[in-house]
Structure formats: structure tokens, C-alpha cells
Write an enzyme that holds these catalytic residues in place. Structure first.
Site, PDB file in Angstrom:
ATOM      1  N   CYS A   9       0.995  -1.098  -0.043  1.00 22.15           N
ATOM      2  CA  CYS A   9      -0.009   0.075  -0.124  1.00 22.15           C
ATOM      3  C   CYS A   9       0.831   1.174  -0.051  1.00 22.15           C
ATOM      4  CB  CYS A   9      -0.978   0.036   1.261  1.00 22.15           C
ATOM      5  SG  CYS A   9      -0.156   0.068   2.836  1.00 22.15           S
ATOM      6  N   ASN A  12       2.580   1.467   4.135  1.00 19.70           N
ATOM      7  CA  ASN A  12       2.811   0.218   4.816  1.00 19.70           C
ATOM      8  C   ASN A  12       2.531   0.515   6.272  1.00 19.70           C
ATOM      9  OD1 ASN A  12       5.676  -1.897   5.198  1.00 19.70           O
ATOM     10  ND2 ASN A  12       3.583  -2.571   4.970  1.00 19.70           N
ATOM     11  N   CYS A  14      -1.032   1.164   7.242  1.00 17.43           N
ATOM     12  CA  CYS A  14      -2.444   0.873   7.758  1.00 17.43           C
ATOM     13  C   CYS A  14      -2.893  -0.503   6.786  1.00 17.43           C
ATOM     14  CB  CYS A  14      -3.337   1.974   7.093  1.00 17.43           C
ATOM     15  SG  CYS A  14      -2.875   3.558   7.840  1.00 17.43           S
ATOM     16  N   ARG A  15      -3.021  -0.443   5.497  1.00 16.77           N
ATOM     17  CA  ARG A  15      -3.801  -1.295   4.993  1.00 16.77           C
ATOM     18  C   ARG A  15      -3.014  -2.633   4.720  1.00 16.77           C
ATOM     19  NH1 ARG A  15      -5.308   2.076  -0.129  1.00 16.77           N
ATOM     20  NH2 ARG A  15      -3.313   3.114   0.613  1.00 16.77           N
ATOM     21  N   SER A  16      -1.765  -2.252   4.217  1.00 16.82           N
ATOM     22  CA  SER A  16      -0.791  -3.643   3.949  1.00 16.82           C
ATOM     23  C   SER A  16      -0.468  -4.499   5.023  1.00 16.82           C
ATOM     24  CB  SER A  16       0.411  -3.178   2.833  1.00 16.82           C
ATOM     25  OG  SER A  16       1.192  -2.456   3.594  1.00 16.82           O
ATOM     26  N   ASP A 124      -7.927   3.829   1.721  1.00 17.40           N
ATOM     27  CA  ASP A 124      -6.829   4.358   2.506  1.00 17.40           C
ATOM     28  C   ASP A 124      -7.493   5.017   3.867  1.00 17.40           C
ATOM     29  OD1 ASP A 124      -4.855   5.264   3.978  1.00 17.40           O
ATOM     30  OD2 ASP A 124      -4.150   6.530   2.313  1.00 17.40           O
TER      31      ASP A 124
END
Ligand code: 4NP
Length: 155
Positions: A9, A12, A14-16, A124
Site C-alpha cells: 500500500c 505500509n 495501515c492497509r498492507s 486508505d
């Protein structure tokens, strides 16, 4: 044969990292072996940091632990990993731009597995107040990781 999955993401944090932890958990629960999972950033702003506290607490709420340290994607990832996942269209265009011509990795959007078309972008949550967006991202990852595992890793 070991297969390698990389979650990407923008930051690196939050999402990934959520996607990484969820993919590992999904594989463990299904007893699928020989898959390595990592995550990395498009941008370098948070390199060396831990994930956003809201990502860590969302995972914790679901009984999962995140110890990932942020790193930025590098050229060799495209030859070392079999699957590189982006979370949104911006991630995907950056990945296509960064990929060397002889890239081995398949570039995929995580939400294209198991999620409805209108829900396929893992947005995001960084700039949102609170942790609601993190829970949404977590739930999307749970569905998408299970669908990808069934489709590509359990065969
Ligand atoms: P992520 O969220 O891509 O899900 O980790 C972001 C985190 C930080 C930034 C952007 C997105 N940032 O610009 O610092």
C-alpha cells in the site's frame, strides 16, 4: 514449492500490514503451508516504523498480532515474489510503473478476489479520524485473502 506473497500500500502502516497479518492467519487456519507473506510501502515516509496504532489495535481486537516494521518496495521484490498485491488503483499504477520488464511477480488488486465490484477498493483509512476505516479494511482483507487462497494457493 514455496510461494511468496507481498502486500503493498502507499505507506505500509495501515492497509498492507493488516493484509499481511490476515493472509498469514487465513493460511494458518486452513493449514496451507509453504506460503511466505510480507508487506511493503510504495513511499518511504514511514520506513523503520511500526504500523499505525489503529491498525495494530484493530488486529488485536480480532486476536491477531502485528510486529511488522515498515519497508519500501525494491526492484528485487518483483523477481522474488510470485504475487504482489495493491489495495487500490493508485497502488496498481505505481506497481506497474515500478515493475522491471522481466518481473516475475503477478500484479493483482487484493479486492478483485471475493469482493463485490463496488466494494473492491480497499480505501486508505490513514486520514480518517478514528479506527472505523481500519475495521472496514480488515473485513475486506478477511474476505479477499480467503478467496485468493482458495483460488490460487489451495490448488
Ligand atoms: P496505507 O495508508 O497506505 O494504508 O499505509 C497511508 C499511510 C501513510 C500515508 C499515506 C497512506 N502517508 O502519506 O504518510
Amino acid at each position: 514449492m514455496v510461494r511468496k506473497v507481498l502486500m503493498i500500500c502507499l505507506g505500509n502502516i495501515c492497509r498492507s500490514p493488516i493484509a499481511e497479518v490476515v493472509m498469514v492467519d487465513t493460511l494458518e487456519k486452513a493449514n496451507v503451508k509453504d506460503v511466505e507473506v510480507d508487506s511493503a510501502a510504495i513511499g518511504g515516509w514511514h520506513v523503520g516504523n511500526r504500523a499505525d496504532p489503529r491498525a495494530i489495535s484493530t488486529l488485536q481486537k480480532h486476536g491477531l498480532k502485528c510486529t511488522h516494521i515498515v519497508r519500501q518496495i525494491r526492484k528485487q521484490d518483483f523477481s522474488e515474489f510470485d504475487y504482489i498485491f495493491g489495495m487500490d488503483e493508485d497502488n496498481m499504477s505505481e506497481l506497474r510503473r515500478l515493475a522491471p520488464k522481466d518481473s516475475k511477480a503477478e500484479l493483482l488488486m487484493l479486492g478483485d478476489f471475493g469482493l463485490e465490484k463496488k466494494n473492491r477498493i480497499i480505501e486508505d483509512p490513514y486520514y480518517e479520524r478514528g479506527a472505523e476505516g481500519f475495521e472496514t479494511a480488515y473485513q475486506q482483507c478477511v474476505v479477499a485473502c480467503a478467496a485468493f487462497m482458495k483460488e490460487r494457493l489451495q490448488k
